[in-house]
Design an enzyme around this catalytic site. Structure first.
Site, PDB file in Angstrom:
ATOM      1  N   ASP A 162      -0.543  38.506 -12.424  1.00 57.19           N
ATOM      2  CA  ASP A 162      -1.305  37.648 -11.519  1.00 57.19           C
ATOM      3  C   ASP A 162      -2.800  37.783 -11.757  1.00 57.19           C
ATOM      4  O   ASP A 162      -3.371  38.873 -11.574  1.00 57.19           O
ATOM      5  CB  ASP A 162      -0.970  38.026 -10.067  1.00 57.19           C
ATOM      6  CG  ASP A 162      -1.647  37.077  -9.093  1.00 57.19           C
ATOM      7  OD1 ASP A 162      -1.600  35.851  -9.328  1.00 57.19           O
ATOM      8  OD2 ASP A 162      -2.246  37.558  -8.118  1.00 57.19           O
ATOM      9  N   LYS A 173       5.613  39.679  -3.830  1.00 58.67           N
ATOM     10  CA  LYS A 173       4.202  39.435  -4.090  1.00 58.67           C
ATOM     11  C   LYS A 173       3.329  40.579  -3.570  1.00 58.67           C
ATOM     12  O   LYS A 173       3.827  41.508  -2.920  1.00 58.67           O
ATOM     13  CB  LYS A 173       3.783  38.111  -3.445  1.00 58.67           C
ATOM     14  CG  LYS A 173       4.706  36.940  -3.847  1.00 58.67           C
ATOM     15  CD  LYS A 173       4.083  35.597  -3.558  1.00 58.67           C
ATOM     16  CE  LYS A 173       2.910  35.341  -4.477  1.00 58.67           C
ATOM     17  NZ  LYS A 173       2.382  33.981  -4.368  1.00 58.67           N
ATOM     18  N   GLU A 232       5.293  40.590  -8.661  1.00 52.64           N
ATOM     19  CA  GLU A 232       3.932  40.223  -9.049  1.00 52.64           C
ATOM     20  C   GLU A 232       3.114  41.499  -9.262  1.00 52.64           C
ATOM     21  O   GLU A 232       3.104  42.371  -8.384  1.00 52.64           O
ATOM     22  CB  GLU A 232       3.334  39.394  -7.891  1.00 52.64           C
ATOM     23  CG  GLU A 232       1.956  38.849  -8.122  1.00 52.64           C
ATOM     24  CD  GLU A 232       1.453  38.105  -6.879  1.00 52.64           C
ATOM     25  OE1 GLU A 232       2.079  37.103  -6.496  1.00 52.64           O
ATOM     26  OE2 GLU A 232       0.458  38.549  -6.289  1.00 52.64           O
ATOM     27  N   LYS A 250       2.586  25.595  -4.307  1.00 51.69           N
ATOM     28  CA  LYS A 250       1.349  25.007  -3.772  1.00 51.69           C
ATOM     29  C   LYS A 250       1.446  23.482  -3.777  1.00 51.69           C
ATOM     30  O   LYS A 250       0.701  22.790  -4.482  1.00 51.69           O
ATOM     31  CB  LYS A 250       0.145  25.492  -4.580  1.00 51.69           C
ATOM     32  CG  LYS A 250      -0.065  26.998  -4.467  1.00 51.69           C
ATOM     33  CD  LYS A 250      -1.316  27.481  -5.185  1.00 51.69           C
ATOM     34  CE  LYS A 250      -1.526  28.970  -4.937  1.00 51.69           C
ATOM     35  NZ  LYS A 250      -2.710  29.509  -5.652  1.00 51.69           N
ATOM     36  N   ARG A 276       0.824  -1.217   0.000  1.00 51.04           N
ATOM     37  CA  ARG A 276       0.000   0.000   0.000  1.00 51.04           C
ATOM     38  C   ARG A 276       0.861   1.272   0.000  1.00 51.04           C
ATOM     39  O   ARG A 276       0.579   2.226  -0.733  1.00 51.04           O
ATOM     40  CB  ARG A 276      -0.918  -0.011   1.234  1.00 51.04           C
ATOM     41  CG  ARG A 276      -1.942   1.090   1.303  1.00 51.04           C
ATOM     42  CD  ARG A 276      -3.070   0.939   0.308  1.00 51.04           C
ATOM     43  NE  ARG A 276      -2.844   1.694  -0.898  1.00 51.04           N
ATOM     44  CZ  ARG A 276      -3.167   1.267  -2.099  1.00 51.04           C
ATOM     45  NH1 ARG A 276      -3.723   0.081  -2.281  1.00 51.04           N
ATOM     46  NH2 ARG A 276      -2.915   1.982  -3.160  1.00 51.04           N
TER      47      ARG A 276
END
Lengths: 276, 276, 276, 276, 276, 276
Positions: free
Chosen positions: E214, E163, E193, E131, E96
């Site tokens: 973005d 960002k 960004e 992510k 598994r």
């Protein structure tokens, strides 16, 4: 198979060796190879043979082993359990740690075997408890199996056991069992701990699979077993000794669980001799 | 002060709880707070009180404690050793692990105290050995001190002890001691293990600081002590029991080291009750 | 034998390689095998040869090594210290870490050797101190031995040394020594740090085994040694340099401990060339 | 902010304290609280103040600190750098480890500051290299910043630097740069190491962003810089000393990287006094 | 080469096996050796083959493998991906976990390949983002490469990306870029960004290397690209789907980064059969 | 309560931050405190709220939180899920890791809720499987519970499930069940996996507690359920989708286990805004 016990072996070697074995480092040439023999100084049931080998191997990966014994064997005083050939430095530095594992696990297997022998033929299952040495749960439960008994739960995660404190906190056996049943996984049975016949009755009515009679006297146990019949498995627990276990087994109880197997076994006497 | 034992406590909680306490998770509301009392079920010498608190605190950092006991105290059956107030979930989940630490360490302290009591006034130093449970060296040696005895070496790194296997590997006591002396750090004395009077003589001649009489009978011990006089400290080791320790102490020996203190003490009986 | 240093090697490789060697990953075919040579760029005393090999082996377990050098050897500029054959990728990725270990440990061995050479024949023991790079205690003390000097304590656990702050906290040398003596294990001697003749006298009277003269001038040292005679070992510590060490040794002192051996040695110059 | 350095602090305390501080354990009452003062014994640039506090706090979480100094400050001999109030036992047991961190990091900051001072106004960037003490990469690069210099790559993962061994393995600068460019992430520039003017030319033609002149003499460096002009950043590396750094800076080079900042700085002299 | 993933494999095996595989432990003889075949139940792009082998090998070090597949290969339903020969116990216990690694990484490679296929020939670079599944960064970025796309930053340490939240905190793009430029290492470019044309203009004026558009709509993207021209690289990010990716690629953008590659790929269907 | 997930959080932060956040380290003052808001960008079922807080707290222990949401809640697009106040540096550095945990766990809870909603009222238990992301077993099973479904086994240790490969290895269902029964702990029931009616019959005859119908078609499932009646619990597994689950539930099956809950849920869209 005991499996990998690296973490505990590492902890053990670190605490014993620390920054170095001041005696052996000075006395023994680093590359000298010799043979050592591990010898029983009393008769016992063996457990931990692979673990002892893991200890030596973790100090000298080329260590080789020669043995005709297996965990679970009955050993006589004077028997040569294991011959180990490798760096003399590793043999002397690892000696105490290897023996410490062997003497404790064999002690548990030996003590367990006595309980098993006294109940042989009674159809009862002798098991350990969770009263194990912290950090040693898997090893001590392995030693119990080598002694011929069976394991109870491994931990809080693989068995539902509703104990006195749970019952008090929930306000009664019935309430506790109901709450558990609603959330119970499909794989687990339910066991409940009781102390008198009235609780036995309540437990039975709530439909539990196993009833543990906790610290009951022999008459209470007999009456409870008679009353329960085939409606649940019965386990007896609490203060079981070598003197009382045979009488308990004769009551027809299904399971006798004994904390002393792991928390009060004495170590057996084993020593190592080099160059013989 | 026992000090930080996070690694062993973490190991212990992991092995007991695993992915979750299937009984308590279902029965107990996560935020419910209650008080639990840890109670002695027999009389013993206490050891491990802080450790038990560390166990509970690692499950609920806001746990609070109330006690008038200290490690080393003599506890009577029925005494309330510790009151613990915090999340009921943490109390029930940590109960077994906390008790497992307490019952084992107190067992060692209690067994040790008996040896100490039987030799009180004899001017002898009772010590443990390195025959400890792997992973528990520091804790068990702490329990021995709580029992009133002293510690031998902590490990292979903080004491020079030339044992039978070292002597055999080096070809003799004289050779071994000479080799050690050449490399000896300035802080360490030298001890050598001997088995008969001839070896005692050789050890003395080589100028060691301490002589360990290993598994000698009482007459051999008396003769050796007489022969050695003030020229070295004398340690007796091997098979010392509660029955024999007083007679041994009376010989005037300086140190008696006893493996059984740590490897063959039985656990004492302690339990926890919630909501009382 | 340095022994296992996995934890520090792992830390070192993790901090250098992180998620990957962006240059080598792109440039070098994963399975290409080549030979690299580690070469001395100046003359020095070698230390860390096995450790460098452990670094490469932890990146390619099939790495093979060829060398005629040993730790402790005097190396000349241009000498080929070690030939390493294995995956080129592992050679290039491990190069800096392996060299960083070698250059620092050899730097310590080299600096140490100079102190040893200047005191040869004086019968004095040159030792390091606990002023080591955190995380490197064992390695740096090993390098000191390769340089020909001896080790002082490994840590706070394997030697009793009563220092100025201890004395101040206890209210005097006599009080401190008495308290220690009561709890002292059988294996350890007692050393005390003093700063003037009055303290030397007090230390002697309290019966310590070793007296450390801390930051005394040469006249104070001579007077102290004369006064102490055979009654205790004498250690000198504090600000010892290559310029002063020979004169110090000539005083007849038993031990000179030097922090600079480990905290102020400069790295030696070593490089690696592939495919030669 | 240095950030969390638990792993290295733990390693450091474990190696120094082991199973216990045999001197302090005996001499100092566990709960006694005192104040200690950390004092400069020479003038230097401070680095590691928070780390020293982390050491003490990890032995006594209630430790409190009082200081008017900051990392990067110039400290004079005799300055009181930090006052620490807490358990005397923790102060004495942590003293050496805290000082070992401080003395090494401040040593690096101090040595770095000298290079920075000698090149002030020249518009050159002084940087460290990857020649750091294994396990200490982050800390030593922090100390370099406190000394006023800048950091080169942190490791093999955050900068592309094609070195001599890479070039030899690929068969030339052009081949190596082409291969890298094809796989290059969007965030990284490319630097290549060269040893003569012909390689400078090849590197420029391949379009790299930065050219490292490795171990060139001063004339070669001047010629290379003249030839490169604005077409790439220029870094000089190899054997830079306090004597040569000003002349190097005057050539108009953009970056001078110096391994000695971290591998050959000597520790500064710092001590701790209790109860003053 | 994925490299060593011991820590995650160990975590995975520990959480699945815990104290033991209660089914296999009972059913399978410990030393019985068999062969198992891992079979594709649908078509996909393979990733994780070495990792699956590491899982089995960590349960039986003598495990042997037979395969003609490589990570990155297109697999058809029914294909036998890997034959594994070793202890049957290890095969069944590791099944598994090995499949869980394979099915997830192959799922990511397969999903990635679809994006790559739809943009083939457009000269655009398809990349992942940060992510990723916590703990799986390296593995998932490897699977993305096996799918044919490229990696964006590995983490916060190997790429400067300013960002929206950074810009808001600094009070504007210009201020943020200036601050970064002053401290920027020599190896890293700067990306910022932006969300509209006005910010594009400000970013360009501040001299950044890469501009991330973005969550702009297709018209905004086209206008931005036209405006930027060759003055910076352009990256598009935010809500990119299989439906929209081809049109995006046709705008001439340099880089398209897609979080869904790692956070929303479904696992592929793979199974293991023993003794076939 | 999810419990302590330190090990995975630490792994996640290490892989994302490495030696430092090069953007935030430069831009943000270390001690500046701000508030951030975590906002839903679509509607979903929440899971992982405490975990997100643990991430931020592990970067700034003084971080404070404000929320009216709980795991298991239905969240609408635009909802402010959590307000976090603390060091801005920690907010920006932890943002991605916190969101990565939240978006994945909420994705699983959301996907699970759909299956639960489609089977509401049918009296069937929807469960997950062991097809989880390695290292995430506990977290993903927690998210499944937040979605309203139940957990199957946690691992190989807390449930006996005899699968096709076990049966093949043992030579038949009857043999396998008998062998297990002999060694079965008192707490565990037995489940067996079957693929046709003949095997259903054999399983029933061997007396198992639960029968898993593996990859059977709907007719086979109906016939099996009819045949089994009350003699065992029935579980259906294999390829269950949102389209088929309602029809399956209507068959009267007791348990439906669905691997897709954990291995093929897509992440939900969540973002963080500072200073709003």
């Amino acid at each position: 198979m005991i499996g990998k016990n690296e973490r505990l072996i590492r902890l053990a070697l670190e605490e014993d060796i620390g920054p170095g074995d001041v005696t052996t480092d000075t006395l023994i040439e680093p590359d000298r190879v010799e043979r050592a023999t591990i010898v029983a100084k009393e008769s016992f049931v063996l457990a931990g043979l692979e673990l002892a080998q893991e200890v030596f191997r973790s100090l000298d990966s080329a260590m080789s082993f020669d043995t005709s014994s297996h965990d679970g064997d009955s050993i006589e005083s004077g028997d040569e359990i294991l011959k180990v050939t490798g760096k003399l430095h590793a043999l002397l530095t690892g000696e105490r740690t290897a023996l410490n594992f062997l003497q404790r696990l064999s002690g548990i297997a030996t003590f367990t075997r006595k309980f098993v022998d006294r109940t042989r033929g009674a159809g009862v299952r002798i098991t350990d408890t969770r009263k194990t040495t912290p950090g040693w749960r898997k090893l001590e439960k392995y030693a119990v199996r080598m002694g011929g008994a069976r394991n109870h739960r491994f931990g809080l995660y693989d068995g539902i056991l509703i104990k006195d404190n749970h019952i008090k906190a929930c306000g009664g056996i019935t309430e506790a069992v109901e709450r558990v049943r609603k959330n119970q996984g499909q794989f687990l049975r339910i066991e409940v701990e009781v102390t008198d016949l009235k609780e036995v009755e309540e437990a039975l009515k709530s439909g539990v699979d196993i009833i543990m009679l906790d610290n009951m006297d022999i008459n209470g146990i007999k009456r409870s077993i008679g009353f329960i019949g085939d409606r649940a498995l019965v386990e007896v627990s609490g203060g079981v000794s070598l003197d009382s276990v045979a009488e308990l087994a004769a009551t027809g109880v299904d399971i006798i669980s004994i904390g002393a197997l792991t928390h009060s076994a004495r170590a057996v006497d084993i020593s190592m001799r080099v160059m013989e």
